[in-house]
Design a protein around this motif. Structure first.
Motif, PDB file in Angstrom:
ATOM      1  N   GLY A 217      -5.305 107.485  14.715  1.00 57.18           N
ATOM      2  CA  GLY A 217      -5.569 108.892  14.983  1.00 57.18           C
ATOM      3  C   GLY A 217      -6.003 109.168  16.407  1.00 57.18           C
ATOM      4  O   GLY A 217      -6.079 110.322  16.818  1.00 57.18           O
ATOM      5  N   THR A 218      -6.295 108.105  17.180  1.00 59.24           N
ATOM      6  CA  THR A 218      -6.669 108.282  18.583  1.00 59.24           C
ATOM      7  C   THR A 218      -5.439 108.094  19.457  1.00 59.24           C
ATOM      8  O   THR A 218      -4.447 107.497  19.031  1.00 59.24           O
ATOM      9  N   GLN A 219      -5.515 108.575  20.694  1.00 60.74           N
ATOM     10  CA  GLN A 219      -4.360 108.508  21.572  1.00 60.74           C
ATOM     11  C   GLN A 219      -4.791 108.535  23.033  1.00 60.74           C
ATOM     12  O   GLN A 219      -5.967 108.727  23.345  1.00 60.74           O
ATOM     13  N   PHE A 220      -3.806 108.377  23.910  1.00 59.12           N
ATOM     14  CA  PHE A 220      -4.050 108.436  25.349  1.00 59.12           C
ATOM     15  C   PHE A 220      -4.273 109.883  25.772  1.00 59.12           C
ATOM     16  O   PHE A 220      -3.616 110.802  25.280  1.00 59.12           O
ATOM     17  N   HIS A 221      -5.203 110.092  26.712  1.00 62.98           N
ATOM     18  CA  HIS A 221      -5.476 111.422  27.238  1.00 62.98           C
ATOM     19  C   HIS A 221      -5.140 111.445  28.727  1.00 62.98           C
ATOM     20  O   HIS A 221      -5.619 110.591  29.487  1.00 62.98           O
ATOM     21  N   SER A 222      -4.341 112.413  29.129  1.00 62.48           N
ATOM     22  CA  SER A 222      -3.968 112.509  30.540  1.00 62.48           C
ATOM     23  C   SER A 222      -5.187 112.726  31.426  1.00 62.48           C
ATOM     24  O   SER A 222      -5.258 112.208  32.546  1.00 62.48           O
ATOM     25  N   VAL A 223      -6.151 113.484  30.932  1.00 64.50           N
ATOM     26  CA  VAL A 223      -7.389 113.745  31.663  1.00 64.50           C
ATOM     27  C   VAL A 223      -8.549 113.626  30.689  1.00 64.50           C
ATOM     28  O   VAL A 223      -8.509 114.205  29.596  1.00 64.50           O
TER      29      VAL A 223
ATOM     30  N   ALA B  66     -10.183 101.912  26.235  1.00 63.65           N
ATOM     31  CA  ALA B  66      -9.391 102.622  25.232  1.00 63.65           C
ATOM     32  C   ALA B  66      -8.181 103.289  25.864  1.00 63.65           C
ATOM     33  O   ALA B  66      -7.069 103.253  25.320  1.00 63.65           O
ATOM     34  N   GLN B  67      -8.379 103.906  27.034  1.00 60.81           N
ATOM     35  CA  GLN B  67      -7.262 104.524  27.737  1.00 60.81           C
ATOM     36  C   GLN B  67      -6.211 103.486  28.110  1.00 60.81           C
ATOM     37  O   GLN B  67      -5.000 103.710  27.982  1.00 60.81           O
ATOM     38  N   TYR B  68      -6.664 102.332  28.561  1.00 59.91           N
ATOM     39  CA  TYR B  68      -5.764 101.230  28.924  1.00 59.91           C
ATOM     40  C   TYR B  68      -4.976 100.756  27.702  1.00 59.91           C
ATOM     41  O   TYR B  68      -3.762 100.545  27.769  1.00 59.91           O
ATOM     42  N   PHE B  69      -5.659 100.605  26.593  1.00 63.55           N
ATOM     43  CA  PHE B  69      -5.011 100.195  25.337  1.00 63.55           C
ATOM     44  C   PHE B  69      -3.949 101.203  24.912  1.00 63.55           C
ATOM     45  O   PHE B  69      -2.815 100.840  24.587  1.00 63.55           O
TER      46      PHE B  69
END
Length: 211
Positions: free
Chosen positions: A185-191, A143-146
């Motif tokens: 509604g989801t997104q990338f998280h730095s941490v 998910a983070q990669y996407f």
């Protein structure tokens, strides 16, 4: 990793007809996979120049192993890391550098993340993402990669992206995401938050890859 990306295009062994599932999934965009020759400097330079001329495209250059970026080090220093400050041109090119430490031997063990961190001009006192020359990340979930690749295209500005990740995650049962993790509604998280009780933490170790 490279050996997984090759499965993006399937070839019929009898008819030699090729099909790219991601490129024929009903999307308006076009996906093109190229197996370039082993000249990192030439192919990296071509992809970087293409990202200048076609800023709406998502250009991704991947090293077979992360170590192999050293063949393109001149272009990385002179263009990739200083595109906007030196040449007044922005780029959203992505470098995929699979990190080793999986027992593959010399030249197959490190993407040298420390080199890229030293090339960044990130100001520790500002949270403005536009105030950096490039982004260095290690995405540990699909998910983070996407989300980070999607963000590269949708952002109103362009910055180069370096993605460093262990190849072992490609086969890890712990490295999974659900479709809900990539839903609207989801997104990338730095941490990513940890599951342990923060009150019991006494030592914090920052690393990339294996310790």
């Amino acid at each position: 990793g490279t050996f997984s990306q090759r499965h993006a295009v399937l070839t019929d062994q009898k008819t030699m007809k090729q099909i790219c599932p991601l490129g024929s999934a009903g999307y308006s965009g076009r996906l093109q996979i190229c197996n370039s020759h082993l000249s990192e400097f030439a192919t990296f330079g071509f992809e970087f120049g293409y990202s200048w001329e076609s800023p709406k495209n998502l250009n991704i250059w991947e090293a077979q192993f992360g170590d192999f970026f050293n063949g393109a080090q001149i272009a990385i220093d002179a263009f990739f890391s200083s595109s906007e400050s030196k040449w007044l041109r922005s780029s959203s090119m992505v470098m995929l550098l699979p990190l080793g430490y999986d027992g593959a031997g010399p030249e197959h063990s490190s993407s040298r993340m420390e080199r890229f961190l030293q090339l960044t001009d990130d100001d520790p006192f500002t949270r403005d993402p536009k105030a950096v020359n490039m982004i260095v990340a290690n995405c540990t979930t699909p998910a983070q990669y996407f989300h980070i690749l999607r963000r590269q295209v949708l952002r109103s500005y362009r910055r180069p992206l370096v993605l460093i990740a262990p190849k072992g995650l490609l086969r890890s049962n712990d490295c999974v995401s659900t479709l809900q993790d990539m839903a609207p509604g989801t997104q990338f998280h730095s941490v990513l938050p940890d599951t342990v009780d923060p009150q019991g933490v006494r030592t914090l170790v920052f690393c990339s890859g294996k310790v």
